[in-house]
Design an enzyme around this catalytic site. Structure first.
Site, PDB file in Angstrom:
ATOM      1  N   TYR A  39       0.851  -1.211   0.000  1.00  0.00           N
ATOM      2  CA  TYR A  39       0.000   0.000   0.000  1.00  0.00           C
ATOM      3  C   TYR A  39       0.875   1.244   0.000  1.00  0.00           C
ATOM      4  CZ  TYR A  39      -3.811  -3.115   1.195  1.00  0.00           C
ATOM      5  OH  TYR A  39      -4.741  -4.124   1.181  1.00  0.00           O
ATOM      6  N   HIS A  41      -1.740   1.123  -3.218  1.00  0.00           N
ATOM      7  CA  HIS A  41      -1.731   0.582  -4.575  1.00  0.00           C
ATOM      8  C   HIS A  41      -2.955   1.057  -5.328  1.00  0.00           C
ATOM      9  CE1 HIS A  41      -3.473  -3.268  -2.697  1.00  0.00           C
ATOM     10  NE2 HIS A  41      -4.461  -2.725  -3.368  1.00  0.00           N
ATOM     11  N   GLU A  59      -5.606   3.199  -3.121  1.00  0.00           N
ATOM     12  CA  GLU A  59      -6.231   2.749  -1.873  1.00  0.00           C
ATOM     13  C   GLU A  59      -5.161   2.567  -0.809  1.00  0.00           C
ATOM     14  OE1 GLU A  59      -7.345  -1.676  -3.317  1.00  0.00           O
ATOM     15  OE2 GLU A  59      -7.218  -1.517  -1.135  1.00  0.00           O
ATOM     16  N   ARG A  77     -10.574   1.018   3.772  1.00  0.00           N
ATOM     17  CA  ARG A  77      -9.573   1.754   2.985  1.00  0.00           C
ATOM     18  C   ARG A  77     -10.058   3.160   2.708  1.00  0.00           C
ATOM     19  NH1 ARG A  77      -8.002  -2.540   4.055  1.00  0.00           N
ATOM     20  NH2 ARG A  77      -7.503  -4.297   2.695  1.00  0.00           N
ATOM     21  N   HIS A  98     -14.466  -3.879   3.035  1.00  0.00           N
ATOM     22  CA  HIS A  98     -14.783  -5.264   2.652  1.00  0.00           C
ATOM     23  C   HIS A  98     -15.908  -5.820   3.536  1.00  0.00           C
ATOM     24  CE1 HIS A  98     -11.641  -6.014  -0.261  1.00  0.00           C
ATOM     25  NE2 HIS A  98     -10.660  -5.782   0.594  1.00  0.00           N
ATOM     26  N   PHE A 106     -15.651  -4.537  -2.458  1.00  0.00           N
ATOM     27  CA  PHE A 106     -15.745  -3.399  -1.545  1.00  0.00           C
ATOM     28  C   PHE A 106     -17.121  -2.767  -1.646  1.00  0.00           C
ATOM     29  CE2 PHE A 106     -11.019  -3.121  -2.074  1.00  0.00           C
ATOM     30  CZ  PHE A 106     -10.647  -3.030  -0.748  1.00  0.00           C
TER      31      PHE A 106
HETATM   32  O1  GMP Z   1      -9.587  -7.692  -4.508  1.00  0.00           O
HETATM   33  C1  GMP Z   1      -8.441  -8.447  -4.764  1.00  0.00           C
HETATM   34  C2  GMP Z   1      -7.211  -7.568  -4.877  1.00  0.00           C
HETATM   35  O2  GMP Z   1      -7.389  -6.603  -5.943  1.00  0.00           O
HETATM   36  C3  GMP Z   1      -6.938  -6.779  -3.635  1.00  0.00           C
HETATM   37  O3  GMP Z   1      -5.551  -6.790  -3.401  1.00  0.00           O
HETATM   38  C4  GMP Z   1      -7.394  -5.384  -3.979  1.00  0.00           C
HETATM   39  O4  GMP Z   1      -6.686  -4.433  -3.252  1.00  0.00           O
HETATM   40  C5  GMP Z   1      -7.096  -5.309  -5.453  1.00  0.00           C
HETATM   41  N1  GMP Z   1      -7.918  -4.335  -6.182  1.00  0.00           N
HETATM   42  C6  GMP Z   1      -7.435  -3.386  -7.028  1.00  0.00           C
HETATM   43  N2  GMP Z   1      -8.425  -2.683  -7.534  1.00  0.00           N
HETATM   44  C7  GMP Z   1      -9.577  -3.178  -7.004  1.00  0.00           C
HETATM   45  C8  GMP Z   1     -10.933  -2.830  -7.162  1.00  0.00           C
HETATM   46  O5  GMP Z   1     -11.328  -1.924  -7.904  1.00  0.00           O
HETATM   47  N3  GMP Z   1     -11.834  -3.553  -6.444  1.00  0.00           N
HETATM   48  C9  GMP Z   1     -11.465  -4.582  -5.618  1.00  0.00           C
HETATM   49  N4  GMP Z   1     -12.406  -5.255  -4.957  1.00  0.00           N
HETATM   50  N5  GMP Z   1     -10.185  -4.946  -5.445  1.00  0.00           N
HETATM   51  C10 GMP Z   1      -9.252  -4.238  -6.141  1.00  0.00           C
END
Ligand code: GMP
Length: 111
Positions: A39, A41, A59, A77, A98, A106
């Site tokens: 993070y 990221h 995030e 986040r 989450h 999310f």
């Molecule tokens: O959700 C699985 C992984 O994808 C996690 O490490 C999240 O931080 C990453 N991720 C990156 N962009 C997104 C997004 O737009 N939505 C969600 N749910 N996860 C994301």
């Protein structure tokens, strides 16, 4: 940004939001990351939220005390965007969680 945010029963103060957003931008600007999931990221917005800020989004874990510096990131986040070209400023977009979601999805926390 809101004066507080409620993520499925966990309330974040404006200071908590500011602290997480400031840390996200400062790590990004310095090219450093924290934690196993590196993070801040990029948040790709798979959920398709309508944020009042522009992509690319970052995030970063938000805490009720202190600033995330590694370890478990918890469920919540802050999202920042509209990052200036010199990486000195950004805008608050949202707090997301989450909690109450399926899989890795999310949901938005309430103001
Ligand atoms: O959700 C699985 C992984 O994808 C996690 O490490 C999240 O931080 C990453 N991720 C990156 N962009 C997104 C997004 O737009 N939505 C969600 N749910 N996860 C994301």
């Amino acid at each position: 940004e809101p004066t507080s945010s409620d993520c499925d029963g966990t309330t974040y103060s404006q200071e908590n939001i500011d602290d997480a957003a400031t840390a996200a931008l400062s790590y990004y600007a310095s090219g450093q990351t924290v934690g196993r999931d590196s993070y801040p990221h990029q948040y790709k917005d798979y959920e398709g939220f309508s944020f009042a800020c522009s992509a690319p989004f970052l995030e970063f874990p938000i805490l009720t005390s202190g600033v995330y510096s590694g370890g478990s990131p918890g469920a919540d986040r802050v999202i920042i965007g509209s990052i200036s070209s010199d990486e000195s400023s950004a805008e608050y977009c949202a707090v997301i969680t989450h909690d109450g979601q399926s899989g890795n999805a999310f949901g938005e926390c309430s103001d």
